[in-house]
Motif scaffolding. Structure first.
Motif, PDB file in Angstrom:
ATOM      1  N   ILE A 237       0.713  -1.223   0.048  1.00 20.86           N
ATOM      2  CA  ILE A 237      -0.159  -0.109   0.021  1.00 20.86           C
ATOM      3  C   ILE A 237       0.777   1.391   0.036  1.00 20.86           C
ATOM      4  N   TYR A 238       2.149   1.234   0.587  1.00 21.15           N
ATOM      5  CA  TYR A 238       2.904   2.440   0.758  1.00 21.15           C
ATOM      6  C   TYR A 238       3.325   2.716  -0.479  1.00 21.15           C
ATOM      7  N   LEU A 239       3.844   1.577  -1.381  1.00 18.66           N
ATOM      8  CA  LEU A 239       4.456   1.701  -2.662  1.00 18.66           C
ATOM      9  C   LEU A 239       3.570   2.453  -3.455  1.00 18.66           C
ATOM     10  N   VAL A 240       2.193   1.868  -3.646  1.00 16.13           N
ATOM     11  CA  VAL A 240       1.242   2.339  -4.402  1.00 16.13           C
ATOM     12  C   VAL A 240       0.838   3.839  -4.172  1.00 16.13           C
ATOM     13  N   LEU A 241       0.691   4.064  -2.784  1.00 11.46           N
ATOM     14  CA  LEU A 241      -0.065   5.484  -2.234  1.00 11.46           C
ATOM     15  C   LEU A 241       0.911   6.389  -2.196  1.00 11.46           C
ATOM     16  N   VAL A 242       2.273   6.033  -2.018  1.00 15.10           N
ATOM     17  CA  VAL A 242       3.267   6.922  -1.675  1.00 15.10           C
ATOM     18  C   VAL A 242       4.494   6.984  -2.586  1.00 15.10           C
ATOM     19  N   ARG A 243       5.261   5.829  -2.779  1.00 14.66           N
ATOM     20  CA  ARG A 243       6.327   5.775  -3.591  1.00 14.66           C
ATOM     21  C   ARG A 243       6.075   6.246  -4.895  1.00 14.66           C
ATOM     22  N   MET A 246       5.477   9.971  -5.247  1.00 13.16           N
ATOM     23  CA  MET A 246       6.646  10.658  -4.873  1.00 13.16           C
ATOM     24  C   MET A 246       7.606  10.653  -6.066  1.00 13.16           C
ATOM     25  N   MET A 247       7.691   9.325  -6.729  1.00 13.61           N
ATOM     26  CA  MET A 247       8.585   9.333  -7.838  1.00 13.61           C
ATOM     27  C   MET A 247       8.058  10.278  -8.971  1.00 13.61           C
ATOM     28  N   HIS A 248       6.946  10.583  -9.387  1.00 13.52           N
ATOM     29  CA  HIS A 248       6.390  11.586 -10.187  1.00 13.52           C
ATOM     30  C   HIS A 248       6.735  12.940  -9.506  1.00 13.52           C
ATOM     31  N   PHE A 249       6.789  13.241  -8.442  1.00 11.82           N
ATOM     32  CA  PHE A 249       6.903  14.382  -7.770  1.00 11.82           C
ATOM     33  C   PHE A 249       8.324  14.880  -8.170  1.00 11.82           C
ATOM     34  N   ASN A 250       9.138  14.023  -8.188  1.00 14.74           N
ATOM     35  CA  ASN A 250      10.566  14.279  -8.389  1.00 14.74           C
ATOM     36  C   ASN A 250      11.073  14.258  -9.812  1.00 14.74           C
ATOM     37  N   THR A 251      10.130  13.485 -10.648  1.00 15.98           N
ATOM     38  CA  THR A 251      10.386  13.460 -11.999  1.00 15.98           C
ATOM     39  C   THR A 251       9.521  14.183 -13.148  1.00 15.98           C
ATOM     40  N   ASP A 252       8.281  14.524 -12.624  1.00 17.66           N
ATOM     41  CA  ASP A 252       7.111  15.016 -13.694  1.00 17.66           C
ATOM     42  C   ASP A 252       6.106  15.490 -12.650  1.00 17.66           C
ATOM     43  N   LYS A 253       5.981  16.841 -12.473  1.00 17.77           N
ATOM     44  CA  LYS A 253       4.839  17.393 -11.662  1.00 17.77           C
ATOM     45  C   LYS A 253       3.636  17.070 -12.362  1.00 17.77           C
ATOM     46  N   ASN A 254       3.477  17.121 -13.530  1.00 21.85           N
ATOM     47  CA  ASN A 254       2.115  16.918 -14.219  1.00 21.85           C
ATOM     48  C   ASN A 254       1.572  15.594 -13.601  1.00 21.85           C
ATOM     49  N   LEU A 255       2.314  14.632 -13.896  1.00 20.92           N
ATOM     50  CA  LEU A 255       1.802  13.103 -13.308  1.00 20.92           C
ATOM     51  C   LEU A 255       1.598  13.211 -11.875  1.00 20.92           C
ATOM     52  N   TYR A 256       2.533  13.800 -11.180  1.00 23.73           N
ATOM     53  CA  TYR A 256       2.290  14.099  -9.639  1.00 23.73           C
ATOM     54  C   TYR A 256       0.706  14.357  -9.285  1.00 23.73           C
ATOM     55  N   ALA A 257       0.560  15.772  -9.905  1.00 19.03           N
ATOM     56  CA  ALA A 257      -0.839  16.342  -9.898  1.00 19.03           C
ATOM     57  C   ALA A 257      -1.844  15.240 -10.486  1.00 19.03           C
ATOM     58  N   LEU A 260      -2.585  12.868  -7.744  1.00 15.93           N
ATOM     59  CA  LEU A 260      -3.229  13.425  -6.248  1.00 15.93           C
ATOM     60  C   LEU A 260      -4.732  13.398  -6.675  1.00 15.93           C
ATOM     61  N   GLN A 261      -4.930  13.838  -7.804  1.00 17.84           N
ATOM     62  CA  GLN A 261      -6.537  13.667  -8.378  1.00 17.84           C
ATOM     63  C   GLN A 261      -7.123  12.497  -8.388  1.00 17.84           C
ATOM     64  N   LEU A 262      -6.195  11.588  -8.872  1.00 17.23           N
ATOM     65  CA  LEU A 262      -6.833   9.957  -8.695  1.00 17.23           C
ATOM     66  C   LEU A 262      -6.998   9.712  -7.225  1.00 17.23           C
ATOM     67  N   LEU A 263      -5.961  10.017  -6.299  1.00 18.61           N
ATOM     68  CA  LEU A 263      -6.155   9.418  -5.057  1.00 18.61           C
ATOM     69  C   LEU A 263      -7.269  10.045  -4.310  1.00 18.61           C
ATOM     70  N   ASN A 264      -7.526  11.368  -4.750  1.00 20.37           N
ATOM     71  CA  ASN A 264      -8.359  12.369  -4.065  1.00 20.37           C
ATOM     72  C   ASN A 264      -9.882  11.801  -4.343  1.00 20.37           C
ATOM     73  N   LYS A 276      -1.136  12.981   4.627  1.00 22.94           N
ATOM     74  CA  LYS A 276       0.129  13.415   5.746  1.00 22.94           C
ATOM     75  C   LYS A 276       1.518  12.842   5.311  1.00 22.94           C
ATOM     76  N   ILE A 277       1.575  11.655   5.220  1.00 25.51           N
ATOM     77  CA  ILE A 277       3.129  11.188   4.777  1.00 25.51           C
ATOM     78  C   ILE A 277       3.579  11.576   3.362  1.00 25.51           C
ATOM     79  N   ARG A 278       2.584  12.118   2.392  1.00 25.70           N
ATOM     80  CA  ARG A 278       2.985  12.366   1.222  1.00 25.70           C
ATOM     81  C   ARG A 278       3.647  13.810   1.351  1.00 25.70           C
ATOM     82  N   GLU A 279       2.961  14.550   2.368  1.00 26.33           N
ATOM     83  CA  GLU A 279       3.432  16.006   2.663  1.00 26.33           C
ATOM     84  C   GLU A 279       4.737  15.968   3.408  1.00 26.33           C
ATOM     85  N   ILE A 280       4.994  14.716   4.171  1.00 22.98           N
ATOM     86  CA  ILE A 280       6.121  14.751   4.759  1.00 22.98           C
ATOM     87  C   ILE A 280       7.329  14.165   3.895  1.00 22.98           C
ATOM     88  N   GLU A 281       7.188  13.475   3.047  1.00 20.34           N
ATOM     89  CA  GLU A 281       8.033  12.925   2.064  1.00 20.34           C
ATOM     90  C   GLU A 281       8.415  14.239   1.102  1.00 20.34           C
TER      91      GLU A 281
END
Length: 404
Positions: A237-243, A246-257, A260-264, A276-281
Motif C-alpha cells: 500500500i505504501y508503494l502504490v499510495l506514496v512511492r 513521490m517518484m512523479h513528484f521528483n520527475t514529472d509534476k504533471n504526473l504527480y498532480a 493526487l487527483q486520482l487518489l482524492n 500527511k505522509i506524502r506531505e512529509i515526503e
C-alpha cells in the motif's frame, strides 16, 4: 612462391573452417520465409535479439556464438536469426514478442510457437543447457492450452495465478492487468477478501491506475492484514499510495498532480494519514530535513502500533532524498531524529536491511564504533539486505578491483 601459396591456402582453410563452425545467422526480413525454411528443414527457430550498444550482446557474439561446439549444435537443429531491436524495430517478430532486456534469446518451433526465452550473457555450456531446456518447455503450446481454458470459463485460483503470472507475461505482459481486472469482477465479496486474491492484487503496485485492482487492494486491506503479514500488506500500500506519486513528484509534476487527483477521488482507509505522509515526503525530497524529520518521528510514534513499518519506509525516503550525501551537513536534532527512526525500524522489524539503517545512522552521527558493531552482526539477521544501488546514496562507494 609455392610455399607462400600453400601458407595462404592453409590460412584460408582455417578461416573457412572457423566461419563454418560458428552460428550461421540471417536477418530474416521475411518472417514467413523463416517459418517455411524451418518446416522444410525440420528445424526449430532461434532468434538472438540484440542492440549495437549492448556489451553482453557483443560478448555473446565473440565468446559463445563463435564457439565451434555451439555453432555446430545450433546450425544442425535451428534456423538461426539475429534481429537488431532498434534498427529492425518494425520487424513482424516484434509484434509477437517484446523483449525487456538485451540480449534476449527466443526459441520457437517451426510453427512460430514459443518454446522458451532467456536474457543476458551466459557461457557456452550454460547456453547449450538453456537450449536443451527450451526444447523441452514448449511454452507456446502451454499458452494455447491455458488460453483455451480461460476462454472456457475456468477460474480455479491455482490456474488463474499460473496463467496470469507465469504463462501470459511471457507473451503479452500488457494483457495481464486487464485479465486480472476481469477475474476480480467475477468474484464474490468473500472471494475478494481471500488471501489468494490479496497476493494477486499486491503484485500490481508498480503503477497507479484507478481500476478494480487498486480498489480491491485498498478496500480489502484490513482483511489482507489479518490473513497475510501486516508488513507485506503495508509495504504494498505504501508503494502504490506514496512511492509512485513521490517518484512523479521528483520527475514529472504533471504526473504527480494527476496522481493526487486520482487518489482524492478514491475513498479508502487511512486516506488522511497517507496524505500527511506524502506531505512529509515532499519536505524530505525538498531538503527541508529539520521539519520533515520532526514530523516523520511524530507520525511514526502516533501510528507505531497499527503501522510499525512507517519507521523503515520514512527512513528509506531519507536515504533516497540524499540526506546521507557528504555535501549535506545535518544538525544535532536531525541526527537525533534519524537515529530514532533507525533504532525503531530495527527494533520493530529486525533484519539485515534495518540493521544497515542503524549502522548508517550511527556513522552519520560520527559514532563509527557503534556503526561497525552493528555491521558485524549483519550475518546473524535475516534478509532482505540493502540493494547495491542504495550504498552510493549512503556515501559508500566500493572499489570493485580491490573488493573494498
Amino acid at each position: 612462391m609455392t610455399r607462400i601459396l600453400s601458407l595462404c591456402f592453409i590460412l584460408l582453410a582455417a578461416v573457412s573452417t572457423r566461419l563454418q563452425a560458428q552460428i550461421h545467422f540471417s536477418t530474416a526480413d521475411d518472417w514467413e520465409t523463416v517459418l517455411e525454411t524451418a518446416r522444410q528443414e525440420q528445424k526449430n527457430i532461434f532468434i538472438d535479439v540484440y542492440t549495437s550498444w549492448c556489451g553482453p550482446c557483443k560478448r555473446m557474439a565473440r565468446e559463445v556464438f563463435s564457439d565451434p561446439a555451439v555453432g555446430k549444435y545450433m546450425n544442425d537443429r535451428f534456423v538461426c536469426i539475429q534481429l537488431d531491436a532498434e534498427k529492425q524495430a518494425g520487424h513482424p517478430f516484434f509484434r509477437l514478442f517484446k523483449p525487456n532486456a538485451y540480449p534476449t534469446y527466443y526459441w520457437l518451433d517451426a510453427d512460430g510457437l514459443l518454446l522458451d526465452s532467456r536474457s543476458g550473457y551466459m557461457p557456452g555450456e550454460t547456453f547449450l543447457q538453456a537450449v536443451h531446456e527450451a526444447v523441452e518447455n514448449q511454452k507456446g503450446k502451454r499458452l494455447k492450452e491455458f488460453t483455451t481454458r480461460w476462454k472456457g470459463g475456468e477460474r480455479d485460483t491455482a490456474f488463474v495465478e499460473e496463467y496470469l503470472f507465469e504463462v501470459l507475461p511471457q507473451f503479452h505482459p500488457d494483457s495481464v492487468r486487464p485479465f486480472l481486472n476481469q477475474y476480480l469482477a467475477g468474484l464474490t465479496p468473500e472471494q475478494l477478501r481471500s488471501p489468494s486474491t490479496g497476493r494477486m492484487v499486491m503484485r500490481f503496485t508498480r503503477n497507479l491506475e484507478d481500476d478494480l485492482i487498486l480498489r480491491t487492494l485498498l478496500g480489502q486491506s484490513s482483511s489482507y492484514r489479518e490473513q497475510l503479514t501486516q508488513e507485506e500488506v503495508d509495504k504494498a500500500i505504501y508503494l502504490v499510495l506514496v512511492r509512485i506519486p513521490m517518484m512523479h513528484f521528483n520527475t514529472d509534476k504533471n504526473l504527480y498532480a494527476a496522481d493526487l487527483q486520482l487518489l482524492n477521488r478514491l475513498d479508502y482507509p487511512d486516506k488522511e494519514l497517507y496524505n500527511k505522509i506524502r506531505e512529509i515526503e515532499q519536505k524530505l525530497f525538498s531538503a527541508q530535513y529539520g521539519e520533515g524529520l520532526q514530523q516523520a518521528v511524530e507520525l511514526c510514534q502516533a501510528h507505531e502500533q497499527d503501522h510499525p513499518s512507517f519507521y523503515s519506509e520514512l527512513y528509506y525516503t531519507l536515504i533516497i532524498s540524499k540526506f546521507f550525501q557528504p555535501d549535506y551537513n545535518p544538525g544535532t536534532e536531525e541526527l537525533s531524529a534519524t537515529l530514532h527512526l533507525a533504532k525503531k525500524a530495527f527494533h520493530l522489524s529486525p533484519s539485515q536491511n534495518t540493521l544497515s539503517y542503524l549502522a548508517a545512522a550511527y556513522a552519520r552521527a560520527g559514532n563509527y564504533r557503534k556503526a561497525y558493531q552493528a555491521l558485524a552482526y549483519l550475518p546473524f539477521y535475516k534478509a532482505p539486505t540493502l540493494s547495491n544501488a542504495v550504498y552510493p546514496l549512503l556515501g559508500i562507494v566500493f572499489d570493485r578491483e580491490k573488493g573494498e
